[in-house]
Design a protein around this motif. Structure first.
Motif, PDB file in Angstrom:
ATOM      1  N   GLU A 238      18.553  18.154  63.310  1.00 61.30           N
ATOM      2  CA  GLU A 238      19.403  17.614  64.366  1.00 61.30           C
ATOM      3  C   GLU A 238      20.262  16.462  63.836  1.00 61.30           C
ATOM      4  N   LYS A 239      19.660  15.606  63.023  1.00 61.10           N
ATOM      5  CA  LYS A 239      20.415  14.497  62.429  1.00 61.10           C
ATOM      6  C   LYS A 239      21.494  15.016  61.476  1.00 61.10           C
ATOM      7  N   MET A 240      21.171  16.071  60.733  1.00 60.59           N
ATOM      8  CA  MET A 240      22.157  16.660  59.824  1.00 60.59           C
ATOM      9  C   MET A 240      23.389  17.111  60.599  1.00 60.59           C
ATOM     10  N   HIS A 241      23.178  17.786  61.722  1.00 58.68           N
ATOM     11  CA  HIS A 241      24.304  18.269  62.516  1.00 58.68           C
ATOM     12  C   HIS A 241      25.115  17.113  63.077  1.00 58.68           C
ATOM     13  N   GLN A 242      24.453  16.057  63.460  1.00 57.77           N
ATOM     14  CA  GLN A 242      25.168  14.885  63.971  1.00 57.77           C
ATOM     15  C   GLN A 242      26.082  14.287  62.902  1.00 57.77           C
ATOM     16  N   GLU A 243      25.656  14.378  61.648  1.00 61.21           N
ATOM     17  CA  GLU A 243      26.431  13.793  60.559  1.00 61.21           C
ATOM     18  C   GLU A 243      27.433  14.760  59.953  1.00 61.21           C
ATOM     19  N   TYR A 244      27.039  16.032  59.781  1.00 59.21           N
ATOM     20  CA  TYR A 244      27.871  16.967  59.022  1.00 59.21           C
ATOM     21  C   TYR A 244      28.598  18.011  59.869  1.00 59.21           C
ATOM     22  N   GLY A 245      28.219  18.155  61.139  1.00 62.46           N
ATOM     23  CA  GLY A 245      28.898  19.134  61.967  1.00 62.46           C
ATOM     24  C   GLY A 245      28.029  20.334  62.309  1.00 62.46           C
ATOM     25  N   PRO A 246      28.635  21.394  62.859  1.00 67.55           N
ATOM     26  CA  PRO A 246      27.857  22.525  63.394  1.00 67.55           C
ATOM     27  C   PRO A 246      27.233  23.444  62.351  1.00 67.55           C
ATOM     28  N   ILE A 247      27.642  23.340  61.087  1.00 63.53           N
ATOM     29  CA  ILE A 247      27.051  24.181  60.052  1.00 63.53           C
ATOM     30  C   ILE A 247      26.560  23.288  58.917  1.00 63.53           C
TER      31      ILE A 247
ATOM     32  N   ILE B 100      23.081  26.838  61.814  1.00 61.36           N
ATOM     33  CA  ILE B 100      24.274  26.694  62.636  1.00 61.36           C
ATOM     34  C   ILE B 100      23.873  26.222  64.026  1.00 61.36           C
ATOM     35  N   LYS B 101      24.568  25.235  64.511  1.00 61.04           N
ATOM     36  CA  LYS B 101      24.345  24.727  65.864  1.00 61.04           C
ATOM     37  C   LYS B 101      25.613  24.937  66.673  1.00 61.04           C
ATOM     38  N   ASP B 102      25.690  26.103  67.286  1.00 60.84           N
ATOM     39  CA  ASP B 102      26.860  26.472  68.084  1.00 60.84           C
ATOM     40  C   ASP B 102      26.419  27.591  69.024  1.00 60.84           C
ATOM     41  N   PRO B 103      26.232  27.296  70.311  1.00 58.84           N
ATOM     42  CA  PRO B 103      25.704  28.310  71.238  1.00 58.84           C
ATOM     43  C   PRO B 103      26.551  29.569  71.317  1.00 58.84           C
ATOM     44  N   TYR B 104      27.839  29.461  71.018  1.00 61.94           N
ATOM     45  CA  TYR B 104      28.715  30.625  71.117  1.00 61.94           C
ATOM     46  C   TYR B 104      28.638  31.520  69.884  1.00 61.94           C
ATOM     47  N   PHE B 105      27.871  31.102  68.890  1.00 56.00           N
ATOM     48  CA  PHE B 105      27.707  31.928  67.691  1.00 56.00           C
ATOM     49  C   PHE B 105      26.380  32.679  67.703  1.00 56.00           C
ATOM     50  N   TYR B 106      25.536  32.406  68.683  1.00 55.74           N
ATOM     51  CA  TYR B 106      24.187  32.983  68.708  1.00 55.74           C
ATOM     52  C   TYR B 106      24.228  34.518  68.702  1.00 55.74           C
ATOM     53  N   ASP B 107      25.083  35.089  69.553  1.00 57.12           N
ATOM     54  CA  ASP B 107      25.168  36.550  69.618  1.00 57.12           C
ATOM     55  C   ASP B 107      25.630  37.143  68.291  1.00 57.12           C
TER      56      ASP B 107
ATOM     57  N   PRO C 126      19.752  33.527  54.080  1.00 55.30           N
ATOM     58  CA  PRO C 126      19.092  33.304  55.372  1.00 55.30           C
ATOM     59  C   PRO C 126      19.906  32.324  56.223  1.00 55.30           C
ATOM     60  N   VAL C 127      20.221  32.736  57.433  1.00 53.03           N
ATOM     61  CA  VAL C 127      20.954  31.894  58.380  1.00 53.03           C
ATOM     62  C   VAL C 127      20.107  31.784  59.642  1.00 53.03           C
ATOM     63  N   SER C 128      20.026  30.587  60.190  1.00 53.98           N
ATOM     64  CA  SER C 128      19.157  30.398  61.352  1.00 53.98           C
ATOM     65  C   SER C 128      19.837  29.554  62.416  1.00 53.98           C
ATOM     66  N   MET C 129      19.278  29.675  63.631  1.00 56.41           N
ATOM     67  CA  MET C 129      19.645  28.813  64.743  1.00 56.41           C
ATOM     68  C   MET C 129      18.355  28.487  65.486  1.00 56.41           C
ATOM     69  N   LEU C 130      18.363  27.399  66.231  1.00 51.49           N
ATOM     70  CA  LEU C 130      17.171  26.977  66.958  1.00 51.49           C
ATOM     71  C   LEU C 130      17.381  27.119  68.456  1.00 51.49           C
ATOM     72  N   GLN C 131      16.428  27.782  69.115  1.00 50.78           N
ATOM     73  CA  GLN C 131      16.495  27.940  70.562  1.00 50.78           C
ATOM     74  C   GLN C 131      16.613  26.588  71.262  1.00 50.78           C
ATOM     75  N   TYR C 132      15.865  25.635  70.773  1.00 52.88           N
ATOM     76  CA  TYR C 132      15.821  24.323  71.417  1.00 52.88           C
ATOM     77  C   TYR C 132      17.208  23.694  71.522  1.00 52.88           C
ATOM     78  N   PHE C 133      18.008  23.855  70.479  1.00 53.62           N
ATOM     79  CA  PHE C 133      19.343  23.260  70.490  1.00 53.62           C
ATOM     80  C   PHE C 133      20.237  23.903  71.542  1.00 53.62           C
ATOM     81  N   LEU C 134      20.081  25.208  71.756  1.00 51.00           N
ATOM     82  CA  LEU C 134      20.847  25.869  72.814  1.00 51.00           C
ATOM     83  C   LEU C 134      20.377  25.392  74.184  1.00 51.00           C
ATOM     84  N   HIS C 135      19.061  25.363  74.357  1.00 52.65           N
ATOM     85  CA  HIS C 135      18.495  25.085  75.672  1.00 52.65           C
ATOM     86  C   HIS C 135      18.657  23.634  76.112  1.00 52.65           C
ATOM     87  N   THR C 136      19.006  22.767  75.186  1.00 56.00           N
ATOM     88  CA  THR C 136      19.201  21.354  75.552  1.00 56.00           C
ATOM     89  C   THR C 136      20.629  20.890  75.299  1.00 56.00           C
TER      90      THR C 136
END
Length: 515
Positions: A74-83, A93-100, A404-414
């Motif tokens: 989470e801190k990484m995304h705050q500093e470096y952006g969505p990827i 990746i932290k971008d809810p519109y990329f999940y699908d 390997p590319v990942s996303m976290l459910q928690y980041f979408l849900h909050t």
């Protein structure tokens, strides 16, 4: 003299060899560091250099500190952006519109990361299947088994287990005792999955099994999940230890071995059957996995054992915890409780009656409560996906095949852009979104998406609707020595954990409703 010279020469050579190794090791580390930072195909992905250089960064936060790497991400995304590049080989990746695009792409397919599935210790199970095509074949075998129609057919099994759970609440009321709610609910969900998948009753509702035995082993199994992720040989070694010795060291595991023995026995029985069962007779998972159309190489004892154990683990704690979370928030807000009870009276005119899943899922406020509970629970650990042949494109970044590319459910849900005031349990948000014709459910990914979404979703929803409705309609409960800290997501241990361990909700039954 010649012998002495040879010995001296060999000793000197050995010394030089050791010195060479000692010199080469740091040189190799330096070269690897240079490669990972400036040459590796992922070098263009932003992120902390320490994470790109070594897995030790992740190891420290997940193994040493106990499941806290998610907050570093989470801190990484705050500093470096969505990827960000979160370790030498993985991109997050932290971008809810990329999940699908990642989990349910319109074109192409996704494999699982081979390194990530070793934590399940069941290499032949559906959840551990890496290859997309093999997974698709295996999933197809169980699709009808967990279809909506099949789950509706087993509602009597759900109601039977639910009735036993409700009886335990009556007993707690009469004895004025405290109820460890999630432990009790695991007996409910565990009974359903063992009856349906195995055709066996393991007595999970019995008082001596509440919070103990099989469900406890499953719960404790996640405690060292990160250690096993980094050192998968540990789990392989543990599987080689005879059950007798394991039960001496860990008595709770005796129940797990009883379950494993039952799964093995049932598997052998089905594999040895000469007569082909008719579809109506295939009442267990074992018949579904050994049907005539199943390839011979898939009809193995190990395959059945692995799938059987994973189905139990997956079908027990997650749904029970979601129910516990829902009840905690309902009891914490009298307005939510009042609204829900009033709605439930429409289909449950008497508190003792049980409604069907089909009746209950039409209730918008109940659905909102369940969706909020699902938003607050689910998996904590990253779910990596790999595009085996095609580049994954995210904005201006090209992620090479095999990464390997990942996303976290928690980041979408909050995400506050999707869920205003995300820490608030607010069932109305789902009803308001429906009125505005907003597809908010698109961002509820507790069950995942795509071809690898949770196969037991229908069973989970049926249990969530029927159990929650029956409990709220019939009983007056009060929280007992339970606060929001007891269900706060602090540590990632595959499932969300509080600071001091598994989530817990304790209640007292203070009344049984008659109207």
């Amino acid at each position: 003299m010649g012998v002495i010279s040879v010995v001296t020469f060999l000793a000197s050579a050995k010394e030089h060899f050791i010195i060479s190794i000692l010199l080469l090791f740091p040189i190799a580390l330096i070269l690897r560091t240079i490669y990972r930072l400036y040459i590796d195909p992922l070098h263009h992905i932003p992120g902390p250099k320490l994470a790109a250089i070594s897995h030790l960064y992740e190891f420290y936060h997940d193994v040493v500190r106990g499941g806290l790497f998610i907050w570093e991400i989470e801190k990484m995304h705050q500093e470096y952006g969505p990827i960000v590049r979160i370790n030498p080989r993985e991109v997050h990746i932290k971008d809810p519109y990329f999940y699908d695009e990642l989990y349910a792409p319109a074109h192409g397919w996704r494999d699982k990361d081979a390194k990530s599935v070793e934590i399940f210790s069941s290499p032949n199970a559906l959840v551990s299947t890496v290859d997309h095509h093999t997974h698709r074949m295996r999933r197809k075998l169980l699709t009808s088994f967990f279809s909506r129609r099949s789950i509706e057919r087993i509602e009597p099994v759900i109601h039977e287990s639910l009735s036993k759970f409700l009886d335990s609440l009556i007993t707690a009321y009469e004895e004025d005792s405290v109820v460890e709610l999630i432990d009790r609910l695991q007996a409910l969900t565990g009974h359903v999955i063992t009856q349906y998948a195995y055709g066996e009753d393991y007595g999970l509702h019995e008082p001596q099994n509440i919070g103990k035995g099989i469900v406890k082993v499953v719960q404790e199994g996640t405690e060292q999940i990160h250690l096993h992720r980094f050192f998968p040989l540990i789990q392989r070694f543990l599987r080689l230890i005879p059950s007798f010795f394991m039960t001496q060291l860990f008595p709770a595991r005796a129940a797990m071995y009883d379950l494993l023995h039952g799964v093995r026995k049932k598997s052998i029985e089905v594999l040895q059957q000469k007569d082909v069962c008719t579809p109506t007779e295939r009442t267990t998972m074992f018949h579904a996995l050994t049907a005539p159309e199943v390839p011979p190489e898939e009809r193995t004892l190990q395959r059945l054992e692995d799938e059987g154990l994973v189905l139990f683990a997956a079908g027990t704690e997650t749904t029970a915890t979601t129910l516990g979370v829902a009840i905690f928030h309902i009891l914490s807000d009298p307005m939510v409780l009042t609204k829900l009870r009033k709605e439930l009276e429409q289909v449950m005119p008497t508190p003792e009656g049980l409604a069907t899943w089909r009746e209950l899922e039409k209730l918008p406020y109940l659905n909102g409560v369940i969706h909020e509970a699902l938003r607050f629970s689910g998996l904590a650990m990253r779910q990596q996906r790999v595009s085996p042949t095609e580049v994954i494109k995210y904005k201006d970044y090209a992620i090479p095949p095999g990464t390997p590319v990942s996303m976290l459910q928690y980041f979408l849900h909050t995400d506050p852009a999707l869920f205003s005031d995300p820490e608030k349990f607010y069932p109305e948000r789902w009803m308001l979104a429906a009125e505005r014709k907003e597809s908010l459910s698109r961002f509820l990914v507790t069950f995942g998406k795509g071809t690898r979404s949770c196969i037991g979703m229908n069973l989970a929803y049926a249990e969530l609707h029927t159990a929650l409705a029956a409990i709220v309609r019939r009983f007056d409960l009060e929280l007992y020595e339970t606060t929001a800290e007891d269900i706060r997501f602090v540590r990632d241990k595959l499932l969300p954990r509080a600071k001091n361990g598994p989530w817990r909700v304790r209640v007292k039954v203070v009344g049984i409703r008659k109207d």
